[in-house]
Design a protein around this motif. Structure first.
Motif, PDB file in Angstrom:
ATOM      1  N   MET A 137     -34.570   3.288  15.696  1.00  0.00           N
ATOM      2  CA  MET A 137     -35.882   2.099  15.723  1.00  0.00           C
ATOM      3  C   MET A 137     -35.277   0.515  15.588  1.00  0.00           C
ATOM      4  O   MET A 137     -33.725   0.434  15.033  1.00  0.00           O
ATOM      5  CB  MET A 137     -36.645   3.052  14.238  1.00  0.00           C
ATOM      6  CG  MET A 137     -37.864   1.217  14.289  1.00  0.00           C
ATOM      7  SD  MET A 137     -38.181   1.681  12.704  1.00  0.00           S
ATOM      8  CE  MET A 137     -39.246  -0.025  11.850  1.00  0.00           C
ATOM      9  N   PRO A 138     -35.175  -0.001  16.870  1.00  0.00           N
ATOM     10  CA  PRO A 138     -34.691  -1.009  17.241  1.00  0.00           C
ATOM     11  C   PRO A 138     -35.078  -2.539  15.895  1.00  0.00           C
ATOM     12  O   PRO A 138     -35.412  -1.469  14.990  1.00  0.00           O
ATOM     13  CB  PRO A 138     -35.379  -1.587  18.809  1.00  0.00           C
ATOM     14  CG  PRO A 138     -36.326  -0.461  18.814  1.00  0.00           C
ATOM     15  CD  PRO A 138     -36.401   0.677  18.126  1.00  0.00           C
ATOM     16  N   SER A 139     -34.419  -3.294  16.086  1.00  0.00           N
ATOM     17  CA  SER A 139     -34.495  -4.142  15.356  1.00  0.00           C
ATOM     18  C   SER A 139     -34.839  -5.073  15.862  1.00  0.00           C
ATOM     19  O   SER A 139     -35.319  -5.218  16.844  1.00  0.00           O
ATOM     20  CB  SER A 139     -32.808  -4.599  14.432  1.00  0.00           C
ATOM     21  OG  SER A 139     -33.635  -5.825  14.245  1.00  0.00           O
ATOM     22  N   PHE A 140     -36.295  -5.176  14.418  1.00  0.00           N
ATOM     23  CA  PHE A 140     -37.730  -6.244  15.045  1.00  0.00           C
ATOM     24  C   PHE A 140     -37.502  -8.235  14.657  1.00  0.00           C
ATOM     25  O   PHE A 140     -38.602  -8.776  15.062  1.00  0.00           O
ATOM     26  CB  PHE A 140     -38.866  -6.275  15.155  1.00  0.00           C
ATOM     27  CG  PHE A 140     -39.240  -3.926  15.526  1.00  0.00           C
ATOM     28  CD1 PHE A 140     -39.443  -4.709  16.937  1.00  0.00           C
ATOM     29  CD2 PHE A 140     -39.030  -3.543  15.165  1.00  0.00           C
ATOM     30  CE1 PHE A 140     -39.709  -3.577  17.616  1.00  0.00           C
ATOM     31  CE2 PHE A 140     -39.183  -2.471  15.747  1.00  0.00           C
ATOM     32  CZ  PHE A 140     -39.683  -2.351  17.432  1.00  0.00           C
ATOM     33  N   GLN A 141     -35.602  -8.068  14.199  1.00  0.00           N
ATOM     34  CA  GLN A 141     -35.953  -9.426  13.753  1.00  0.00           C
ATOM     35  C   GLN A 141     -36.161 -10.572  14.284  1.00  0.00           C
ATOM     36  O   GLN A 141     -36.665 -11.484  14.079  1.00  0.00           O
ATOM     37  CB  GLN A 141     -33.773  -9.370  13.026  1.00  0.00           C
ATOM     38  CG  GLN A 141     -33.870 -10.536  12.660  1.00  0.00           C
ATOM     39  CD  GLN A 141     -33.339 -10.985  11.282  1.00  0.00           C
ATOM     40  OE1 GLN A 141     -33.126  -9.687  10.522  1.00  0.00           O
ATOM     41  NE2 GLN A 141     -34.473 -11.974  10.160  1.00  0.00           N
TER      42      GLN A 141
END
Lengths: 461, 311
Positions: free
Chosen positions: B184-188
């Motif tokens: 799951m990608p980082s959404f920072q």
């Protein structure tokens, strides 16, 4: 002073009621011991041997009773009963175990019979030895020892036959394909039987047996002992042989002598080689052969028997033996209790048993619908000789749903063991306690036997 | 005990060895008992017999090998006979000892059986669970724990009923054999702080967690289902997850990465979820088909299925 050489004992044979009793017990014990492993028994499943201790599969067969390792406490109670019985009997009747029932006594007795049969009566045996290494002596000794070894071997083999199918063990033993343990057991028992009953004999009782050492603590003044009536035997002037002048009792009493004619028969028949007239001794196994010997002599003389007899310290002092004392009642009560416990436990044993093992890694699992799951492995043993169908249920855990692997309904063949895996799911109410105790109920089909409840617990967090 | 140690049993004096030192120092001659001497000779004879039977003496870079040998099968299937060693004996026992033969028979039976049969036949299940426990302990327990309980945030719990990649026998077997890669990608950097919190509020609300701000939940829901965030691509619009990509079901009570059930306060739960959105997820399970045999993988699959009840 020359080093002390142990005097070989040549017990003379004797006839009498105690001798007959000893023969009866010997025949009974040998019949049971030597024939039991050969007795066949019809069973729906399992071996066709009446008594079999099957170590590899850990099943112990006694006729219609099958004992499993988890019944080990039966053995504990049995040993307790044996110990209590020994204390009880010893308190009342002294060393009757030593005199009549002990294996050492029984086998030594049999060995003495063989010895007497081959080498003759006591004087013949002593003469044989006195003449040195003659061909006759070597031949007779060889035959004696050969027969001793044969009996020792058969004793050892019979013991081994309790632990395996007896006829099959015999053929495999002869053909050399029996397990090593069988050969080792037979060899060890042959050697020890031959050594203890043939060579060491009474020294086992005197020097090796622990029971001889502590039996005295069970004795009291009322315990029956084999004892010589010193007052009657010695009189004022001591014992004296029957001579021309001292033939009748009246003549002897006038001269101050007692009834003991110092014939030495009581000493000659003693298997431990003691003189009972010296009083109570640790070597005395209370076999009462000296009683038979003395009674025989007294009867020949036409005098009253009982110069040597079963009596008690109190009776010797002129009192009356009290058999029923507090100690007797105490041992008796404990014995009865233990026996009832064992009989009850054996009679009411369930057709199966089970133990629950709760999965601890993890203890609780949160499921996707918010309910809590605990897992269990239940090991079920069918201890009966019938097929068993069981259904697993839960008692005392309202609202729980259950899944069982391998199946909701399990079938066990006789003597079979199976692990079943159970998962319990519970939707928690508010304020649920941390641990909810409940029971697994194992319910046999068609009321074959009573359901079994096994306590367990459900952890909520 | 004798009062005078240098008197013999019959009372006569013990002799001396005949040596005299310093004029008056003598040595009593008290030989060892005969049985003791013979027992000693016995050990000497035993030692000599032992030298011949077993490896005993080092000679330069080699050693005497003895006459006892052990025969076992090598990895290439050839029979080999070597001088006795405890290691060769162990290999021999593992291959042809009575227990090894028994195990081989059962393994043969298990390799013939279907996974369905392994789970329902009482005897086969018994065997599967015992072998499975061993295989799991050797290969899986390092990450998933001895009982399959997993480590929250790192390794999935195998004893619950949430199966990211599917909990059927076939799916579990596929997971073990081929491995899995969860991502799951980082959404920072993609969202503002408020948006992150809104998303976390919505995710919490999916599983019915009480205490959220309704407006934030509304905003989060719109964001979740928007193409801008694209959360629904993997987790579906209802947040129920997609086993094809191993995305978590956010609408159930099981939290595999964010420690929601462990935080007593709503703020803590929120922070846990927000953390996962910020950081993203990167998890990989290696493939085992080149390390374990097909039968072992099959047994493991049935065992793991039984741990959590499968689906």
């Amino acid at each position: 002073m020359a080093p002390e050489i142990p005097i070989a004992i040549y017990p003379r044979s004797v006839k009498g009621r105690f001798r007959n009793l000893k023969y009866a017990i010997l025949i009974l014990a040998y019949t049971v011991f030597f024939l039991l492993p050969w007795m066949r028994w019809e069973r729906a499943t399992g071996p066709q041997q009446a008594v079999l201790f099957d170590l590899p599969s850990r099943h112990f067969y006694f006729f219609d009773l099958v004992v499993f390792p988890q019944n080990i406490f039966w053995l504990a109670i049995l040993l307790l009963i044996a110990a209590l019985l020994l204390f009880f009997v010893t308190g009342i009747a002294g060393r009757v175990w030593c005199g009549y029932f002990c294996f050492q006594t029984l086998w030594t007795d049999a060995y003495l019979l063989i010895e007497r049969w081959v080498q003759g009566e006591r004087p013949a045996r002593m003469r044989l030895r006195a003449h040195g290494w003659t061909a006759e002596r070597i031949g007779k000794l060889a035959l004696t020892h050969a027969m001793w070894l044969a009996l020792a071997f058969w004793t050892g083999f019979t013991f081994a036959a309790y632990w395996a199918d007896a006829p099959r063990l015999l053929t495999s033993f002869v053909s050399g394909s029996a397990p090593f343990a069988a050969y080792a057991t037979v060899l060890l028992l042959t050697a020890t039987t031959y050594l203890f009953a043939g060579v060491v004999r009474e020294q086992v009782c005197t020097y090796m047996c622990p029971y001889a050492r502590f039996q005295s603590v069970m004795f009291d003044r009322d315990t029956l002992i084999v004892s010589y009536d010193r007052n009657r035997g010695e009189g004022a002037g001591g014992r004296h042989k029957v001579t021309r002048a001292l033939k009748s009792r009246d003549e002897r009493q006038a001269a101050g002598h007692g009834d003991c004619i110092d014939c030495g028969y009581c000493v000659q028949v003693c298997p431990t080689g003691i003189d009972i007239r010296d009083g109570l001794q640790v070597e005395c196994i209370h076999c009462a052969l000296c009683v038979d010997a003395c009674d025989g002599i007294m009867r020949n003389l036409g005098w009253r028997t009982g110069l040597i007899g079963y009596t008690s310290e109190r009776a010797l002092e002129g009192g009356r033996t009290r058999f029923f004392k507090l100690k007797t009642w105490g041992y008796g009560a404990a014995l009865l209790l233990a026996a009832l416990l064992l009989v009850n436990s054996v009679a009411t044993r369930a057709a199966f048993d089970a133990s629950v093992r709760q999965t601890r890694q993890p203890l609780t699992v949160m499921l996707s619908d918010g309910s809590i799951q605990n897992s269990y492995a239940i090991v079920v043993n069918n201890t009966s000789v019938h097929d068993l169908e069981l259904r697993v249920g839960v008692v005392g855990l309202a609202g729980a749903s259950m899944s069982v692997q391998p199946a909701d309904e399990i079938e066990l063949h006789p003597e079979e063991s199976l692990t079943i895996y159970v998962k319990l799911r519970l939707t928690l109410q508010a304020k649920a306690p941390k641990r909810i105790p409940f029971d697994f109920a194992l319910v046999p089909e068609e009321g074959a036997s009573a359901p079994l409840k096994v306590p367990s617990q459900f952890y909520t967090r | 005990m004798m009062d005078e140690p240098n008197k013999q049993r019959d009372g006569s004096e013990v002799g001396t060895t005949g040596h005299v030192w310093d004029g008056d120092l003598q040595e009593y001659n008290n030989p060892l008992p005969t049985w003791w001497i013979w027992a000693f000779y016995g050990t000497v004879v035993f030692a000599v017999v032992y030298w011949f039977l077993y490896p005993a003496w080092p000679i330069g870079k080699t050693f005497t090998r003895g006459v006892e040998t052990v025969t076992y099968t090598q990895a290439n299937g050839k029979q080999t006979t070597v001088p006795w060693s405890s290691r060769a004996e162990f290999v021999h026992d593992m291959q042809s000892g009575p227990e090894a033969i028994k195990q081989k028979t059962w393994l043969e039976k298990a390799s013939q059986a279907s996974m369905q049969q392994l789970g329902t036949d009482p005897q086969l299940l018994d065997f599967t669970m015992k072998i499975g426990k061993r295989l799991f302990g050797d290969n899986c327990a390092a990450c998933h724990g001895a009982g399959g309980q997993g480590v929250l945030g790192h390794y999935p719990n195998l004893t619950d009923d949430a199966w990211l990649w599917g909990g059927s026998l076939a799916e579990i077997r596929q997971t073990i054999a081929q491995g899995r890669h969860g991502f799951m990608p980082s959404f920072q950097g993609s969202f503002t702080a408020t948006q992150l919190t809104d998303l976390a509020e919505f995710v919490l609300s999916l599983s019915g967690t009480q205490g959220g701000n309704p407006e934030a939940v509304q905003r989060g829901a719109r964001l979740f289902r928007s193409d801008q965030a694209g959360c629904f691509y993997c987790h579906t619009a209802a947040g129920t997850g997609n086993r094809a990509v191993g995305s978590a079901n956010l609408a159930d009570h099981v939290w595999t990465i964010a420690d929601v059930s462990g935080s007593p306060s709503y703020a803590g739960k929120l922070a846990a979820v927000e953390g996962v959105i910020k950081q993203g997820v990167q998890r990989q399970m290696p493939a085992w088909d080149h390390r374990l045999s097909q039968t072992e993988i099959k047994l493991l699959a049935v065992y793991v299925h039984a741990l959590g009840g499968g689906s």
